[in-house]
Design an enzyme around this catalytic site. Structure first.
Site, PDB file in Angstrom:
ATOM      1  N   GLY A 251       0.824  -1.197   0.000  1.00  0.00           N
ATOM      2  CA  GLY A 251       0.000   0.000   0.000  1.00  0.00           C
ATOM      3  C   GLY A 251       0.856   1.242   0.000  1.00  0.00           C
ATOM      4  O   GLY A 251       1.917   1.301  -0.619  1.00  0.00           O
ATOM      5  N   ILE A 252       0.391   2.247   0.732  1.00  0.00           N
ATOM      6  CA  ILE A 252       1.102   3.513   0.789  1.00  0.00           C
ATOM      7  C   ILE A 252       1.409   3.843   2.238  1.00  0.00           C
ATOM      8  O   ILE A 252       0.695   3.423   3.148  1.00  0.00           O
ATOM      9  CB  ILE A 252       0.249   4.637   0.154  1.00  0.00           C
ATOM     10  CG1 ILE A 252       1.093   5.885  -0.069  1.00  0.00           C
ATOM     11  CG2 ILE A 252      -0.977   4.951   0.974  1.00  0.00           C
ATOM     12  CD1 ILE A 252       0.393   6.909  -0.936  1.00  0.00           C
ATOM     13  N   GLY A 253       2.511   4.550   2.471  1.00  0.00           N
ATOM     14  CA  GLY A 253       2.842   4.961   3.823  1.00  0.00           C
ATOM     15  C   GLY A 253       4.218   4.521   4.247  1.00  0.00           C
ATOM     16  O   GLY A 253       5.015   3.991   3.461  1.00  0.00           O
ATOM     17  N   ILE A 255       5.388   2.115   6.310  1.00  0.00           N
ATOM     18  CA  ILE A 255       5.795   0.703   6.330  1.00  0.00           C
ATOM     19  C   ILE A 255       6.108   0.184   4.921  1.00  0.00           C
ATOM     20  O   ILE A 255       7.168  -0.408   4.711  1.00  0.00           O
ATOM     21  CB  ILE A 255       4.741  -0.163   7.045  1.00  0.00           C
ATOM     22  CG1 ILE A 255       4.741   0.167   8.549  1.00  0.00           C
ATOM     23  CG2 ILE A 255       5.018  -1.650   6.830  1.00  0.00           C
ATOM     24  CD1 ILE A 255       3.690  -0.558   9.357  1.00  0.00           C
ATOM     25  N   GLU A 274      -2.576  -3.101  -6.351  1.00  0.00           N
ATOM     26  CA  GLU A 274      -3.638  -2.151  -6.662  1.00  0.00           C
ATOM     27  C   GLU A 274      -3.062  -0.749  -6.792  1.00  0.00           C
ATOM     28  O   GLU A 274      -3.531   0.069  -7.580  1.00  0.00           O
ATOM     29  CB  GLU A 274      -4.734  -2.186  -5.594  1.00  0.00           C
ATOM     30  CG  GLU A 274      -4.287  -1.734  -4.214  1.00  0.00           C
ATOM     31  CD  GLU A 274      -5.369  -1.931  -3.178  1.00  0.00           C
ATOM     32  OE1 GLU A 274      -6.362  -2.610  -3.480  1.00  0.00           O
ATOM     33  OE2 GLU A 274      -5.226  -1.409  -2.063  1.00  0.00           O
ATOM     34  N   ILE A 349      -5.465  -1.645  11.926  1.00  0.00           N
ATOM     35  CA  ILE A 349      -5.541  -0.733  13.073  1.00  0.00           C
ATOM     36  C   ILE A 349      -5.291  -1.488  14.369  1.00  0.00           C
ATOM     37  O   ILE A 349      -4.563  -1.024  15.244  1.00  0.00           O
ATOM     38  CB  ILE A 349      -6.912  -0.034  13.093  1.00  0.00           C
ATOM     39  CG1 ILE A 349      -7.036   0.868  11.857  1.00  0.00           C
ATOM     40  CG2 ILE A 349      -7.105   0.768  14.374  1.00  0.00           C
ATOM     41  CD1 ILE A 349      -8.433   1.380  11.603  1.00  0.00           C
ATOM     42  N   GLY A 372      -8.148  -3.293  -1.054  1.00  0.00           N
ATOM     43  CA  GLY A 372      -7.705  -4.554  -1.632  1.00  0.00           C
ATOM     44  C   GLY A 372      -7.064  -5.497  -0.644  1.00  0.00           C
ATOM     45  O   GLY A 372      -6.465  -6.503  -1.055  1.00  0.00           O
TER      46      GLY A 372
END
Length: 473
Positions: A251-253, A255, A274, A349, A372
């Site tokens: 994903g994004i961020g 990590i 994705e 979370i 996703g």
């Protein structure tokens, strides 16, 4: 006078009926947005003029993320106010700038339906002014194909037309092609700053009814400095779970960026995801990402949307190394699983001691969406070569020092990924391998990677819940 008014009314309804018939004929022609439609040319107009077709109760479908058309969104608001419209529904996936139409003072005009939220529309949903649709990203197109959502208007941002009559949707495709096929009107916002991409992002000019010119900066997300915790999580994953030749989804961020930063000694990595962001560029230029071992789009990066810095958009402008695809393809579990050593890296979370993960809610509050995550966790688990790794990665504590590994999920929290979906959990304290373990063994593994300050209380809570002590055996 009565006869004149009646005649005028009849003529108005006749014209409106003919418009609807023409729209239905056109909808049946729009089999694929890349298909040229003979004899059709879009009209270049202002945003307000393009959106003048809107009426109360209509549904507007809007392109997602960095593809969201800003001038058209503003024009929609102006038309809604000027024409005293009510109950106009707007479907969007994820907003990067606060849309004015979501402000409380316009709640009687517009009501948003979002299948993925950000910090910018979260408040409207949790205060009841907007609606959240829980669903997998892979299934978003079904909303249109099954006529669950029937848009009057689809609007999106595109590049200027090329010499062959084609525009590009640039950084975002997702499910907008399905929306276009069933819309009465398709309106494009032409932005010369949009990066031109290829693949399912291609759309022919004849598919548009109206085009609006607007040059504006793209919504950009610049990488933030990685924390020590993120760097340690990235090292655990890169050193222990990512093999040479693996196909990555992230994903994004912090990590994902930390993971990619630790992969500079890896070989022949592939990208089928994705979305991705800036972290891939260094690995491409360093020769770590080659995509040569992938079985889908061999030799190319694959995504359904991208988001990053200005440098990132410049890098992928007119760059055929990236192939954009619809989200029902990128997120199809069987397509994902057909690639080698699929390594899916997602976050959550909080996660309970049996492996249930909440990723889209904080208690009863909507936080984001399914996106996703489940698509790729399951796709990795189903990898044809048996070497896939479904991973959830998260810091061991919140910013307030509370444990993210918990005895029970918060009251009202939704389970995004079930305990059967989750195979690996990673914190800065290590890796918990959960697949094939009992609840007692899972609790032992997860407590071992919790923050040391919380391990004793987690053991006590686990005993109360499971009626036995957590154990590795």
């Amino acid at each position: 006078m009565v006869v004149f008014r009646s005649t005028r009314l009849v003529n108005y309804h006749r014209r409106r009926l003919n418009q609807l018939i023409d729209c239905r004929k056109l909808c049946s022609l729009r089999s694929e947005p890349s298909q040229p439609l003979p004899g059709r040319k879009p009209k270049y107009v202002s945003a307000k003029e393009a959106l003048s077709v809107l009426q109360s109760g209509d549904l507007v479908s809007m392109q997602a993320v960095a593809g969201a058309p800003k001038a058209l969104a503003k024009g929609m608001l102006e038309v809604g106010i000027a024409n005293n419209l009510t109950d106009v529904k707007v479907f969007h996936l994820m907003s990067l700038t606060i849309p004015d139409y979501m402000k409380p003072e316009y709640s009687k005009i517009f009501r948003v339906r979002a299948s993925f939220t950000s910090g910018l529309d979260r408040e409207a949903i949790n205060s009841g002014r907007a609606d959240y649709i829980p669903m997998f990203l892979s299934e978003t197109g079904l909303l249109f194909r099954r006529n669950i959502l029937k848009p009057k208007v689809t609007m999106l941002q595109v590049t200027p037309v090329d010499e062959h009559g084609f525009h590009s949707m640039g950084p975002s495709v997702t499910s907008i092609r399905d929306s276009i096929k069933v819309s009465e009107y398709v309106i494009g916002e032409v932005n010369p700053r949009l990066p031109r991409t290829v693949g399912d992002s291609t759309i022919h000019e004849s598919q548009f009814d109206y085009l609006v010119e607007n040059e504006t900066e793209l919504d950009a997300l610049n990488p933030k400095p990685m924390s020590d915790v993120e760097k340690q999580i990235g090292k655990h994953i890169a050193d222990n779970l990512i093999e040479d030749g693996a196909t990555l989804q992230m994903g994004i961020g912090g990590i994902p960026d930390a993971v990619l930063a630790q992969c500079k000694n890896h070989k022949d990595l592939g990208i089928h995801t994705e979305m991705f962001s800036d972290g891939v560029i260094d690995l491409i230029e360093n020769g770590n990402i080659t995509n040569r071992l992938k079985n889908t789009e061999k030799g190319f990066l694959t995504a359904t949307f991208i988001i990053g810095s200005t440098r990132f958009y410049d890098y992928f402008h007119n760059n055929p190394y990236l192939i954009m695809k619809t989200c029902d393809y990128t997120n199809d579990q069987h397509v994902i699983g057909s690639n080698p050593k699929v390594t899916a890296i997602n976050s959550c979370i909080e996660i309970d001691i049996t492996g249930q993960a909440a990723s889209d809610t904080v208690g009863t509050k909507i936080y984001s969406g399914f996106g996703g995550q489940v698509d790729f966790l399951r796709g990795a688990a189903l990898s044809f070569d048996g070497k896939g790794k479904p991973i959830l990665a998260l810091p061991s504590t919140t910013n307030k020092g509370e444990s993210k590994i918990v005895p029970y999920l918060k009251h009202g929290a939704g389970v995004t990924s079930t305990r059967a979906h989750v195979h690996y959990v990673v914190t800065e304290y290590g890796i918990a391998s959960l697949f094939g373990l009992s609840n007692r063994q899972r609790a032992h593994q997860l407590i071992s990677i919790a923050h040391p300050d919380h391990r004793e209380s987690l053991e006590k809570a686990a005993f109360e819940r499971l009626k036995c002590m957590p154990s590795k055996d």
